[in-house]
Design a protein around this motif. Structure first.
Motif, PDB file in Angstrom:
ATOM      1  N   TYR A 168       0.823  -1.203   0.000  1.00  0.00           N
ATOM      2  CA  TYR A 168       0.000   0.000   0.000  1.00  0.00           C
ATOM      3  C   TYR A 168       0.862   1.259   0.000  1.00  0.00           C
ATOM      4  CZ  TYR A 168      -4.048  -2.928   1.121  1.00  0.00           C
ATOM      5  OH  TYR A 168      -5.038  -3.858   1.091  1.00  0.00           O
ATOM      6  N   LYS A 169       0.375   2.260  -0.731  1.00  0.00           N
ATOM      7  CA  LYS A 169       1.062   3.543  -0.774  1.00  0.00           C
ATOM      8  C   LYS A 169       0.911   4.273   0.553  1.00  0.00           C
ATOM      9  CE  LYS A 169       1.260   7.817  -3.524  1.00  0.00           C
ATOM     10  NZ  LYS A 169       0.697   8.556  -4.688  1.00  0.00           N
ATOM     11  N   TRP A 170      -0.221   4.041   1.225  1.00  0.00           N
ATOM     12  CA  TRP A 170      -0.480   4.678   2.511  1.00  0.00           C
ATOM     13  C   TRP A 170      -0.590   3.599   3.587  1.00  0.00           C
ATOM     14  CZ3 TRP A 170      -3.262   5.988  -1.949  1.00  0.00           C
ATOM     15  CH2 TRP A 170      -2.908   7.222  -2.511  1.00  0.00           C
ATOM     16  N   ASP A 171       0.186   3.754   4.651  1.00  0.00           N
ATOM     17  CA  ASP A 171       0.281   2.726   5.689  1.00  0.00           C
ATOM     18  C   ASP A 171      -1.057   2.434   6.359  1.00  0.00           C
ATOM     19  OD1 ASP A 171       2.968   2.484   5.202  1.00  0.00           O
ATOM     20  OD2 ASP A 171       3.575   3.850   6.831  1.00  0.00           O
ATOM     21  N   TYR A 172      -1.951   3.431   6.444  1.00  0.00           N
ATOM     22  CA  TYR A 172      -3.210   3.230   7.162  1.00  0.00           C
ATOM     23  C   TYR A 172      -4.141   2.227   6.473  1.00  0.00           C
ATOM     24  CZ  TYR A 172      -5.034   6.647   3.780  1.00  0.00           C
ATOM     25  OH  TYR A 172      -5.385   7.312   2.627  1.00  0.00           O
ATOM     26  N   LEU A 173      -3.853   1.860   5.213  1.00  0.00           N
ATOM     27  CA  LEU A 173      -4.666   0.868   4.512  1.00  0.00           C
ATOM     28  C   LEU A 173      -4.324  -0.566   4.928  1.00  0.00           C
ATOM     29  CD1 LEU A 173      -4.627   2.366   0.900  1.00  0.00           C
ATOM     30  CD2 LEU A 173      -6.524   2.390   2.513  1.00  0.00           C
ATOM     31  N   SER A 174      -3.164  -0.767   5.524  1.00  0.00           N
ATOM     32  CA  SER A 174      -2.709  -2.110   5.894  1.00  0.00           C
ATOM     33  C   SER A 174      -3.404  -2.596   7.159  1.00  0.00           C
ATOM     34  CB  SER A 174      -1.196  -2.090   6.121  1.00  0.00           C
ATOM     35  OG  SER A 174      -0.759  -3.332   6.626  1.00  0.00           O
ATOM     36  N   LYS A 175      -3.648  -3.918   7.203  1.00  0.00           N
ATOM     37  CA  LYS A 175      -4.225  -4.534   8.406  1.00  0.00           C
ATOM     38  C   LYS A 175      -3.159  -5.021   9.381  1.00  0.00           C
ATOM     39  CE  LYS A 175      -8.912  -5.853   7.276  1.00  0.00           C
ATOM     40  NZ  LYS A 175      -9.946  -6.879   7.510  1.00  0.00           N
ATOM     41  N   VAL A 176      -1.896  -4.950   8.982  1.00  0.00           N
ATOM     42  CA  VAL A 176      -0.812  -5.353   9.878  1.00  0.00           C
ATOM     43  C   VAL A 176      -0.777  -4.412  11.075  1.00  0.00           C
ATOM     44  CG1 VAL A 176       1.684  -5.630  10.113  1.00  0.00           C
ATOM     45  CG2 VAL A 176       0.542  -6.361   8.015  1.00  0.00           C
ATOM     46  N   ASN A 205      -5.731  10.871   2.421  1.00  0.00           N
ATOM     47  CA  ASN A 205      -4.466  10.998   1.697  1.00  0.00           C
ATOM     48  C   ASN A 205      -4.297  12.363   1.011  1.00  0.00           C
ATOM     49  OD1 ASN A 205      -6.333  10.731  -0.332  1.00  0.00           O
ATOM     50  ND2 ASN A 205      -5.518   8.795  -1.123  1.00  0.00           N
ATOM     51  N   ASN A 206      -5.260  13.253   1.240  1.00  0.00           N
ATOM     52  CA  ASN A 206      -5.175  14.634   0.741  1.00  0.00           C
ATOM     53  C   ASN A 206      -4.959  14.718  -0.775  1.00  0.00           C
ATOM     54  OD1 ASN A 206      -5.405  15.949   3.348  1.00  0.00           O
ATOM     55  ND2 ASN A 206      -3.323  15.220   3.762  1.00  0.00           N
ATOM     56  N   ASP A 207      -5.637  13.834  -1.529  1.00  0.00           N
ATOM     57  CA  ASP A 207      -5.513  13.889  -2.980  1.00  0.00           C
ATOM     58  C   ASP A 207      -6.710  14.580  -3.642  1.00  0.00           C
ATOM     59  OD1 ASP A 207      -7.468  12.003  -2.616  1.00  0.00           O
ATOM     60  OD2 ASP A 207      -6.585  10.501  -3.959  1.00  0.00           O
ATOM     61  N   GLY A 208      -7.624  15.121  -2.814  1.00  0.00           N
ATOM     62  CA  GLY A 208      -8.780  15.829  -3.352  1.00  0.00           C
ATOM     63  C   GLY A 208      -9.908  14.939  -3.797  1.00  0.00           C
ATOM     64  N   ARG A 209      -9.799  13.612  -3.538  1.00  0.00           N
ATOM     65  CA  ARG A 209     -10.834  12.648  -3.930  1.00  0.00           C
ATOM     66  C   ARG A 209     -11.129  11.720  -2.754  1.00  0.00           C
ATOM     67  NH1 ARG A 209     -11.850  11.074  -9.143  1.00  0.00           N
ATOM     68  NH2 ARG A 209     -11.805   8.880  -8.522  1.00  0.00           N
ATOM     69  N   ILE A 210     -12.407  11.398  -2.577  1.00  0.00           N
ATOM     70  CA  ILE A 210     -12.796  10.420  -1.555  1.00  0.00           C
ATOM     71  C   ILE A 210     -13.131   9.125  -2.276  1.00  0.00           C
ATOM     72  CG2 ILE A 210     -14.341   9.910   0.355  1.00  0.00           C
ATOM     73  CD1 ILE A 210     -12.653  12.406   0.794  1.00  0.00           C
ATOM     74  N   ASP A 211     -12.330   8.079  -2.004  1.00  0.00           N
ATOM     75  CA  ASP A 211     -12.551   6.765  -2.608  1.00  0.00           C
ATOM     76  C   ASP A 211     -12.059   5.699  -1.633  1.00  0.00           C
ATOM     77  OD1 ASP A 211      -9.783   6.924  -2.840  1.00  0.00           O
ATOM     78  OD2 ASP A 211      -9.855   7.501  -4.954  1.00  0.00           O
ATOM     79  N   SER A 212     -11.867   4.475  -2.135  1.00  0.00           N
ATOM     80  CA  SER A 212     -11.467   3.372  -1.248  1.00  0.00           C
ATOM     81  C   SER A 212     -10.091   3.595  -0.620  1.00  0.00           C
ATOM     82  CB  SER A 212     -11.467   2.055  -2.024  1.00  0.00           C
ATOM     83  OG  SER A 212     -10.577   2.118  -3.128  1.00  0.00           O
ATOM     84  N   GLU A 272     -13.760  15.942  -3.803  1.00  0.00           N
ATOM     85  CA  GLU A 272     -14.731  15.218  -4.617  1.00  0.00           C
ATOM     86  C   GLU A 272     -15.016  13.846  -4.011  1.00  0.00           C
ATOM     87  OE1 GLU A 272     -15.118  13.238  -9.089  1.00  0.00           O
ATOM     88  OE2 GLU A 272     -13.221  14.132  -8.398  1.00  0.00           O
ATOM     89  N   GLN A 273     -16.289  13.513  -3.834  1.00  0.00           N
ATOM     90  CA  GLN A 273     -16.691  12.182  -3.355  1.00  0.00           C
ATOM     91  C   GLN A 273     -17.221  11.401  -4.554  1.00  0.00           C
ATOM     92  OE1 GLN A 273     -17.587  13.558   1.239  1.00  0.00           O
ATOM     93  NE2 GLN A 273     -19.156  12.405   0.182  1.00  0.00           N
ATOM     94  N   THR A 274     -16.604  10.241  -4.821  1.00  0.00           N
ATOM     95  CA  THR A 274     -16.748   9.570  -6.118  1.00  0.00           C
ATOM     96  C   THR A 274     -17.852   8.526  -6.179  1.00  0.00           C
ATOM     97  OG1 THR A 274     -15.075   7.926  -5.447  1.00  0.00           O
ATOM     98  CG2 THR A 274     -14.287   9.909  -6.558  1.00  0.00           C
ATOM     99  N   PHE A 275     -18.722   8.467  -5.196  1.00  0.00           N
ATOM    100  CA  PHE A 275     -19.691   7.364  -5.145  1.00  0.00           C
ATOM    101  C   PHE A 275     -20.989   7.675  -5.891  1.00  0.00           C
ATOM    102  CE2 PHE A 275     -17.217   7.569  -1.153  1.00  0.00           C
ATOM    103  CZ  PHE A 275     -16.398   6.466  -1.385  1.00  0.00           C
TER     104      PHE A 275
END
Length: 239
Positions: free
Chosen positions: A46-54, A99-106, A81-84
């Protein structure tokens, strides 16, 4: 493929006292603490550590962080932007851009809570006096979350199909009701998590063991009359 560290504690305490030959008290309490943590796991880099379950429980909940409901069109326009859904409206859920990329996604889901109780406890009381006895069993759970994601909680669209939960919370905490399903509002998020802890009086029994005279010709060796109740009281934040 991976490794999980499990640890915990079990404690039980028994107390018995005879106040007289007719009055006897027996009390037992038990407590269990259970914890598990993912040490290694075959998962993407994962690019962002908070996505990991470890480092988190194996039964952890990955979800979006809800920041409340959009109040007006200006707030929607100034938010990531929320993409749903194609378009958002006031009353829709607003999520955090982790992740401050301006998009809300998974990629904005993080571990919040877990679905298995960390604490399990029980108390068992038995009191007897001559031919009468009383038994009370109480059980409890604590340290876990319950996702409100089944059809009872997720039905705020269409017509003539709203549950009592939706009707009670509409106009307050519940997202806006629409004729078509608003996918944005029914994502796995912290908004739908509740403290699952509870304590309940699980069983109560009041009994009478009728004495049978020695030499009785009825053939009955014993007779018990009792009144029993189950789940008579539950203390919980979830009604």
């Amino acid at each position: 493929i991976g490794k999980v560290d499990n640890r915990g504690v079990d404690i039980s305490i028994d107390y018995n006292k005879a106040f007289s030959k007719d009055l006897i008290l027996s009390l037992r309490g038990s407590f269990t603490y259970a914890h598990n943590e993912v040490v290694e796991m075959d998962e993407p880099a994962y690019k962002w550590d908070y996505l990991s379950k470890v480092g988190h429980p194996i039964n952890s909940i990955n979800c979006l962080i809800a920041e409340g409901l959009f109040q007006d069109e200006e707030e929607i326009a100034s938010s990531p932007e929320q993409t749903f859904d194609e378009k958002l409206q006031p009353g829709d859920l607003k999520y955090a851009d982790l992740n401050n990329d301006g998009r809300i996604d998974s990629n904005d889901q993080c571990v919040i809570g877990h679905t298995d109780p960390r604490f399990i406890y029980a108390v068992n009381l038995h009191l007897s006096y001559k031919w009468f006895d009383l038994t009370v069993v109480g059980t409890g759970r604590a340290g876990y979350q319950v996702p409100f994601t089944n059809a009872w909680f997720w039905n705020g669209w269409g017509d003539n199909n709203y549950s009592k939960f939706v009707k009670k919370n509409f106009g307050g905490d519940y997202p806006r009701i629409a004729y078509n399903k608003v996918n944005n509002n029914f994502q796995q998020s912290a908004y739908w998590l509740r403290d699952g802890g509870f304590f309940k009086i699980q069983n109560v029994e009041l009994g009478f063991d009728a004495p049978i005279p020695a030499g009785s010709r009825t053939g009955i060796k014993g007779l018990r009359i009792f009144l029993r109740g189950a789940n008579l009281l539950t203390i919980s934040r979830i009604k």
